[in-house]
Motif scaffolding. Structure first.
Motif, short mmCIF file in Angstrom:
data_model
loop_
_atom_site.label_atom_id
_atom_site.label_comp_id
_atom_site.label_asym_id
_atom_site.label_seq_id
_atom_site.Cartn_x
_atom_site.Cartn_y
_atom_site.Cartn_z
N GLN A 61 -10.33 22.57 -6.45
CA GLN A 61 -10.38 22.11 -7.83
C GLN A 61 -11.79 22.31 -8.37
OE1 GLN A 61 -9.74 17.90 -8.66
NE2 GLN A 61 -8.36 18.51 -10.29
N LEU A 62 -11.90 23.05 -9.47
CA LEU A 62 -13.19 23.26 -10.12
C LEU A 62 -13.28 22.29 -11.30
CD1 LEU A 62 -13.16 27.15 -10.37
CD2 LEU A 62 -14.51 25.80 -8.82
N THR A 63 -14.37 21.53 -11.33
CA THR A 63 -14.64 20.64 -12.45
C THR A 63 -15.77 21.27 -13.25
OG1 THR A 63 -14.05 18.78 -11.04
CG2 THR A 63 -15.15 18.26 -13.11
N VAL A 64 -15.47 21.69 -14.48
CA VAL A 64 -16.44 22.41 -15.29
C VAL A 64 -16.90 21.52 -16.44
CG1 VAL A 64 -16.86 24.48 -16.67
CG2 VAL A 64 -15.30 24.58 -14.73
N GLN A 65 -18.22 21.33 -16.52
CA GLN A 65 -18.82 20.59 -17.63
C GLN A 65 -20.20 21.19 -17.91
OE1 GLN A 65 -19.52 16.39 -17.03
NE2 GLN A 65 -19.48 15.99 -19.21
#
Length: 167
Positions: A61-65
């Motif tokens: 899971q990639l969390t992009v911010q």
């Protein structure tokens, strides 16, 4: 025209990859390109985060911010079972349709079940049900539990001969 991209919004991207290997940039580009990230850099980050799962298929899971991606590994039940068998790393290009004939203890199964409950990946109400889910995975993988088939262990749990802790 689409609305302007807001960099402070957190975006979640989920994908399956082989642990320890750099994912193909061509597969990553359509998912993360519109977010302004480099597929090569994200592929290297995924390979670094999954090096403990070398050779196994895992969900990432990639969390992009703010154009920064953080990688977290979400292992499946089958990945946890195969990892608990402590088999040597195999070359997926040469070895196909491998049978996992190893043996694991009921304590390993219970610890995997607790991991799956913590990750909210089990639909069972009690730990006993989650253990039986993992035993079903052991059956499909092809391994034995304490020298017996997983189906026999499930029967022993139903009969009350094997005690599973409450939590």
């Amino acid at each position: 025209m689409p609305p302007k991209f807001d960099p402070s919004v957190i975006q979640l991207i989920t994908l399956r990859t082989t642990g320890g290997e750099v994912a193909a940039s061509s597969a990553l580009a359509p998912k993360i390109g519109p977010l302004g990230l480099s597929p090569k850099k994200v592929g290297d980050d995924i390979a670094k985060a999954t090096k403990d799962w070398k050779g196994l298929r895992v969900t990432v899971q990639l969390t992009v911010q703010n154009r920064q991606a953080t990688v977290s590994v979400l292992p499946s039940a089958s990945s946890l079972v195969i990892r608990a068998l402590k088999e040597p790393v195999r070359d997926k290009k040469k070895d196909k349709n491998i049978l996992h004939t190893g043996n694991m203890s009921i304590d390993d199964v219970i610890s995997i079940a607790k991991t799956m409950r913590d990750a909210d990946k089990s639909f069972a109400r009690e730990l006993k049900g989650t253990v039986k889910e993992i035993l079903g995975t052991c059956n499909s993988v092809g391994c034995t539990v304490d020298g017996k088939t997983p189906v026999a262990i499930q029967g022993l749990i139903d009969d009350g001969e094997i005690e599973i802790p409450a939590n």
